[in-house]
Design a protein around this motif. Structure first.
Motif, short mmCIF file in Angstrom:
data_model
loop_
_atom_site.label_atom_id
_atom_site.label_comp_id
_atom_site.label_asym_id
_atom_site.label_seq_id
_atom_site.Cartn_x
_atom_site.Cartn_y
_atom_site.Cartn_z
N SER A 124 0.81 -1.23 0.00
CA SER A 124 0.00 0.00 0.00
C SER A 124 0.84 1.27 0.00
O SER A 124 0.36 2.33 -0.36
N ARG A 125 2.07 1.21 0.42
CA ARG A 125 2.95 2.39 0.43
C ARG A 125 3.88 2.40 -0.77
O ARG A 125 4.76 3.25 -0.86
N GLY A 126 3.71 1.43 -1.68
CA GLY A 126 4.55 1.40 -2.86
C GLY A 126 5.96 0.90 -2.61
O GLY A 126 6.84 1.06 -3.42
N LYS A 127 6.19 0.29 -1.48
CA LYS A 127 7.52 -0.19 -1.13
C LYS A 127 7.48 -1.70 -1.00
O LYS A 127 6.68 -2.25 -0.26
N SER A 128 8.34 -2.37 -1.74
CA SER A 128 8.36 -3.83 -1.70
C SER A 128 8.82 -4.33 -0.34
O SER A 128 9.56 -3.67 0.37
N LEU A 129 8.38 -5.53 -0.02
CA LEU A 129 8.88 -6.20 1.17
C LEU A 129 10.38 -6.42 1.05
O LEU A 129 10.90 -6.65 -0.04
N GLU A 130 11.05 -6.36 2.17
CA GLU A 130 12.44 -6.80 2.19
C GLU A 130 12.44 -8.32 2.00
O GLU A 130 11.51 -9.02 2.40
N ILE A 179 23.67 -5.18 14.64
CA ILE A 179 23.92 -6.41 13.86
C ILE A 179 22.58 -6.79 13.24
O ILE A 179 21.85 -7.65 13.72
N SER A 180 22.25 -6.10 12.17
CA SER A 180 20.90 -6.17 11.62
C SER A 180 20.71 -7.39 10.72
O SER A 180 21.67 -8.04 10.28
N LEU A 181 19.44 -7.68 10.42
CA LEU A 181 19.14 -8.76 9.49
C LEU A 181 19.71 -8.45 8.11
O LEU A 181 20.20 -9.35 7.42
N LYS A 182 19.66 -7.21 7.70
CA LYS A 182 20.21 -6.83 6.39
C LYS A 182 21.71 -7.12 6.35
O LYS A 182 22.23 -7.64 5.36
N LEU A 183 22.41 -6.77 7.43
CA LEU A 183 23.84 -7.02 7.48
C LEU A 183 24.14 -8.51 7.42
O LEU A 183 24.94 -8.97 6.59
N ASP A 236 11.74 -10.27 5.04
CA ASP A 236 10.33 -10.36 5.45
C ASP A 236 9.68 -11.59 4.80
O ASP A 236 8.89 -12.30 5.44
N LEU A 237 9.98 -11.81 3.53
CA LEU A 237 9.44 -12.98 2.85
C LEU A 237 9.96 -14.27 3.48
O LEU A 237 9.23 -15.25 3.63
N LEU A 238 11.24 -14.26 3.87
CA LEU A 238 11.80 -15.43 4.54
C LEU A 238 11.14 -15.68 5.88
O LEU A 238 10.86 -16.82 6.25
N LYS A 239 10.89 -14.61 6.62
CA LYS A 239 10.21 -14.77 7.91
C LYS A 239 8.85 -15.42 7.71
O LYS A 239 8.48 -16.37 8.42
#
Length: 446
Positions: free
Chosen positions: A169-175, A211-215, A178-181
């Protein structure tokens, strides 16, 4: 997306809440704050004022639901924030009582402490909003009957997430994480609710943790797993999540030896066990990263220096020199290799190994005037054997691949790093690190 798997219809708020709506475990927290609530209710109120003059409908966007065949529940895939906020508004307008009969949206359990706090704050804000504008039954009737959604009902869960990824709805794809979760929570068959709630809470905290998930997932583990297959790995997105999928919960009994081996000795490139195994894998490597690279860690300390003659802390110096994009790529390759070495051999001769890894990585800084991501990939994934000056000794020319293939730490520690001519003259820290391996234009060591 097949026709049989999707229904699209325009529905009122009343119709939406007269079905059993559930917030699945894989959903993110309820994050809306007062500013988001204000924007939503202001929009509705502006249509409400116009409706006094003509029959005016207020469209509130798209809601995506997933319904398993044979069940009467509808999982909210996209729209949790709006639906929860609207229910709060109607709850306040209905004198703090449930405005709908059964099925009851109030029966939902929010698996995040952040959700509770935001619900509490938004409830107080809505009480003030309704009181200040003197809103009553007419407004409540308008919200229920004249506010509508474009409702998309999907019966295939994978298609539901594909839709969410492209139509957020905000035009931003899931990371991708998030799909893995979402995928791995669905695989946690038979796990009790408190354990699932704890897993989700830890995952959400890890998104914004240093120590983020992205990292850990995007920058470290994804690249190591892909490079081990000699595939490029600059960007991790939703099309590439299969690298973190593997053995399903229902098939674990058929892979018991693999399971036992990796439970006792996990490794960065191990086969993935869906569900709990995936979350444990990510948690393990977040912890390992911290033990190595946190302040005072096994690598980030005063004892591991640039060289025997230069007492500057090696890790801190490399980190401080990541302002150029190329240097940051090199710093990433260095961390991946250190983690891979420690993952295999623990702290055996760790100081020597870290310095050798750093020298091998950063000789590229001196050798190249420009370092791109492709540069470090090509450097790391080389696997041909080359002859050195004595004419007899042969070895891989990629220390990264030596670490990946080594059976003993000495194969890494004995790796010979070639001398380097300086082509890039703005990296004094790398020259200090490679002291003794740099040769000048006359061919003599500096």
């Amino acid at each position: 997306m097949t026709q049989r798997n999707v229904e699209v219809r325009i529905e009122t708020v009343n119709k939406m809440f007269n079905r059993k709506l559930t917030i699945p475990d894989y959903q993110r927290p309820y994050k809306w704050q007062a500013k988001h609530i204000k924007q939503l209710v202001d929009d509705i109120y502006s249509y409400f004022i116009k409706e006094k003059d003509k029959n005016q409908e207020c469209r509130l966007g798209v809601i995506v639901l997933h319904k398993d065949e044979g069940k009467d529940e509808y999982d909210i895939v996209d729209g949790q924030q709006r639906l929860t906020s609207l229910f709060l508004l109607l709850y306040v307008l209905n004198d703090n009582k449930n405005p709908f009969g059964e099925p009851n949206f109030l029966n939902n359990v929010f698996n995040h402490s952040q959700s509770f706090e935001n619900i509490k704050q938004n409830y107080e804000y809505l009480k003030s909003y309704v009181k200040d504008l003197g809103l009553g039954d007419d407004f409540k009737k308008f919200v229920r009957g004249k506010c509508t959604f474009a409702t998309v009902i999907l019966t295939d869960i994978d298609e539901a997430f594909q839709y969410f990824d492209s139509q957020n709805s905000r035009g931003k794809s899931l990371e991708a994480y998030d799909l893995l979760k979402a995928y791995h929570l669905r695989e946690m068959v038979g796990v009790d609710k408190p354990a699932i709630q704890s897993t989700v809470e830890q995952w959400e905290r890890a998104i914004t943790h240093p120590i983020s998930l992205k990292l850990i997932i995007n920058d470290i583990l994804y690249r190591h797993r892909e490079w081990g297959r000699f595939r490029s790995a600059e960007y991790f997105d939703g099309q590439k999540v299969d690298i973190f999928k593997g053995i399903k919960s229902k098939d674990k009994d058929r892979h018991i030896q693999t399971l036992l081996r990796h439970l006792s000795s996990p490794d960065m490139n191990m086969p993935m066990f869906d569900g709990v195994g995936f979350f444990d894998y990510i948690a393990h490597y977040r912890q390992l990263y911290g033990s190595l690279f946190d302040d005072g860690g096994l690598v980030n300390n005063e004892q591991i220096t640039l060289s025997d003659k230069n007492n500057e802390p090696l890790y801190q110096t490399l980190r401080a020199n990541t302002g150029r994009v190329g240097d940051f790529y090199l710093f990433t390759l260095f961390r991946i290799m250190v983690m891979a070495y420690y993952d295999k051999f623990g702290d055996y001769e760790l100081k020597r190994a870290v310095r050798k890894i750093a020298q091998w990585v950063y000789r590229l800084r001196l050798e190249k005037t420009r370092v791109s991501f492709a540069t470090i990939e090509n450097y790391g994934m080389k696997d041909i054997s080359v002859a050195f000056n004595d004419g007899d000794h042969q070895q891989m020319n990629s220390l990264y691949n030596v670490i990946r293939c080594a059976s003993t730490p000495n194969e890494v520690l004995d790796f010979q790093i070639k001398q380097v001519n300086i082509e890039f003259k703005n990296a004094e820290y790398a020259e200090q690190l490679l002291s003794g391996l740099v040769i000048n234009k006359s061919g003599e060591k500096q």
